[in-house]
Write a protein that holds these residues in place. Sequence first.
Motif, PDB file in Angstrom:
ATOM      1  N   ASP A 202       0.887  -1.130   0.213  1.00 40.40           N
ATOM      2  CA  ASP A 202       0.047  -0.064   0.135  1.00 40.40           C
ATOM      3  C   ASP A 202       0.756   1.254  -0.162  1.00 40.40           C
ATOM      4  O   ASP A 202       0.268   2.568  -0.384  1.00 40.40           O
ATOM      5  N   GLN A 203       1.995   1.449   0.833  1.00 40.26           N
ATOM      6  CA  GLN A 203       2.877   2.634   0.543  1.00 40.26           C
ATOM      7  C   GLN A 203       3.441   2.386  -0.680  1.00 40.26           C
ATOM      8  O   GLN A 203       3.633   4.033  -1.181  1.00 40.26           O
ATOM      9  N   LEU A 209       6.506   4.434  -7.698  1.00 38.45           N
ATOM     10  CA  LEU A 209       6.526   3.040  -8.089  1.00 38.45           C
ATOM     11  C   LEU A 209       8.391   3.511  -7.734  1.00 38.45           C
ATOM     12  O   LEU A 209       8.503   4.731  -9.223  1.00 38.45           O
ATOM     13  N   GLY A 210       9.252   2.363  -8.064  1.00 39.33           N
ATOM     14  CA  GLY A 210      10.608   2.928  -7.928  1.00 39.33           C
ATOM     15  C   GLY A 210      11.132   1.943  -8.698  1.00 39.33           C
ATOM     16  O   GLY A 210      10.604   1.365  -9.428  1.00 39.33           O
ATOM     17  N   LEU A 218       5.250  -5.122  -8.620  1.00 38.51           N
ATOM     18  CA  LEU A 218       3.331  -4.520  -8.842  1.00 38.51           C
ATOM     19  C   LEU A 218       3.089  -4.275  -9.810  1.00 38.51           C
ATOM     20  O   LEU A 218       2.236  -4.302 -10.673  1.00 38.51           O
ATOM     21  N   ARG A 219       4.588  -3.220 -11.161  1.00 37.34           N
ATOM     22  CA  ARG A 219       4.128  -3.117 -12.290  1.00 37.34           C
ATOM     23  C   ARG A 219       3.871  -4.510 -13.012  1.00 37.34           C
ATOM     24  O   ARG A 219       2.842  -4.700 -13.541  1.00 37.34           O
ATOM     25  N   ALA A 220       4.146  -5.775 -12.812  1.00 38.30           N
ATOM     26  CA  ALA A 220       3.898  -6.729 -13.076  1.00 38.30           C
ATOM     27  C   ALA A 220       2.153  -7.298 -12.951  1.00 38.30           C
ATOM     28  O   ALA A 220       1.878  -8.023 -13.878  1.00 38.30           O
ATOM     29  N   PHE A 226      -2.291 -10.130 -11.373  1.00 43.04           N
ATOM     30  CA  PHE A 226      -1.751 -10.687 -10.394  1.00 43.04           C
ATOM     31  C   PHE A 226      -2.854 -10.273  -8.677  1.00 43.04           C
ATOM     32  O   PHE A 226      -2.513  -9.522  -8.683  1.00 43.04           O
ATOM     33  N   THR A 227      -3.271 -11.595  -8.467  1.00 43.08           N
ATOM     34  CA  THR A 227      -3.895 -10.905  -7.136  1.00 43.08           C
ATOM     35  C   THR A 227      -2.933 -10.374  -5.776  1.00 43.08           C
ATOM     36  O   THR A 227      -1.468 -10.431  -5.666  1.00 43.08           O
ATOM     37  N   ASN A 228      -4.279  -9.596  -4.835  1.00 44.40           N
ATOM     38  CA  ASN A 228      -2.477  -9.061  -3.315  1.00 44.40           C
ATOM     39  C   ASN A 228      -1.817 -10.199  -3.016  1.00 44.40           C
ATOM     40  O   ASN A 228      -1.283 -10.347  -2.137  1.00 44.40           O
TER      41      ASN A 228
END
Length: 415
Positions: A202-203, A209-210, A218-220, A226-228
């Motif tokens: 979440d943060q 995103l870095g 997260l980008r993928a 994909f689910t959390n």
Amino acid sequence: MAETDQLPPEFFTAPEPGDTHAANKRLRAAGCPVRAINYPPGGDAYVVADYETALKGFSDPRLSKQVENSPAWFRELLEDSSPVLIRNMITADAPEHTRLRRLVSRAFVPRRMALLQPRIQEITDEIIDAFPESGEVDLMEFAFTLPMRVICEFLGVPIEDRPELHAWGYWLSGAPFADEESNRQLKLASDGIERYLVDLLDQRRSSGLGEDLVSILLRAADEDVFTNDELVSTLVLLIIAGHKTTANLIGNGMQALFSHPDQLELLRSKPELAETAVEEFLRFEPPVYRGTLRVATEDMELAGCPIPKEGFVHILMDSANRDPEAFEDPDRLDITRASNRHLAFGQGAHFCVGAPLSRVEGLVAFPTLLRRLRGLELAVPHDQLDWVFDNSTSRGLKSLPVRYDARLASDTLEG
């Protein structure tokens, strides 16, 4: 197979690796390399001891990693004690496994890991810089600190969270059928690390995103839906595998060198042998001595041994890696060994995705320790070393006390 032939659960908790290798040798010499074992207790389970059958077992589609194919009582135990562990690629078959592995494979390609080597070298030197100028240290503290710092930095996780992540990883690397207290600790660790990683995701989403691994995943996830839960479970897997396996590689490898002074001196004088040395350490005393559970999806045979549907199969990589049918003089440590086709990272579709990172860390750690710690030697007799024997698939040292005459500067070449 007769009940009297069944191996007890204690087969996985031998008092020291030497006894384990001797037991494995007896299994390979007994005729059929597949034997029944009461582990998990109460289930139909079998060990595979030879290289050829292990190699086939890794790619046999009848041996499933999918949790849903395991017996109902085992599924319920997993779902109750460690739900965070059963939503990633290690507990899935194709095509689900292919989809989940794609989530991380792009981050762990060898080319990308090689680019991390300079930073891994810096971290290694920083840790050694904190050693006393001479004296004694527990080398397992170094062995655990290095990969944990690397994986935390790679993930973009604050280094101050390392002790808590290490503690959670300790319990999560076990299995849910030890005893009631272990199951309770496993559940607490599962819940704790899941809350931590949900907050981290979440943060990261809110702050932007870095280039860290969490951002890459997260980008993928955004691209491939994909689910959390799958993201969290995958991160747990990477944290556990990303530090414990490499810690055992370093500890087991250094212990092997101390047991073979000629090989220690050879690597000290020829650090360019580090690459073949790492592969030999992985073969000789692998950090993961048996594969994670596989389950038969149908009645089948392995090397002539009948395996019933829902039977568990444990592939013993440490035994396969010492099989004389696959390796010449397998009980000899030889850091120049060529064509080293060991199975320390598994084989086939479930080959360890983090293997490139672990190899690079070993490639840096061993020559750096030998270069910077002059007179490095074991500080206790070999028979006084404490080994960890729990219900996980890994095997390593509790501690590795060493002493040295001087800590050299990081840019010093000893010659």
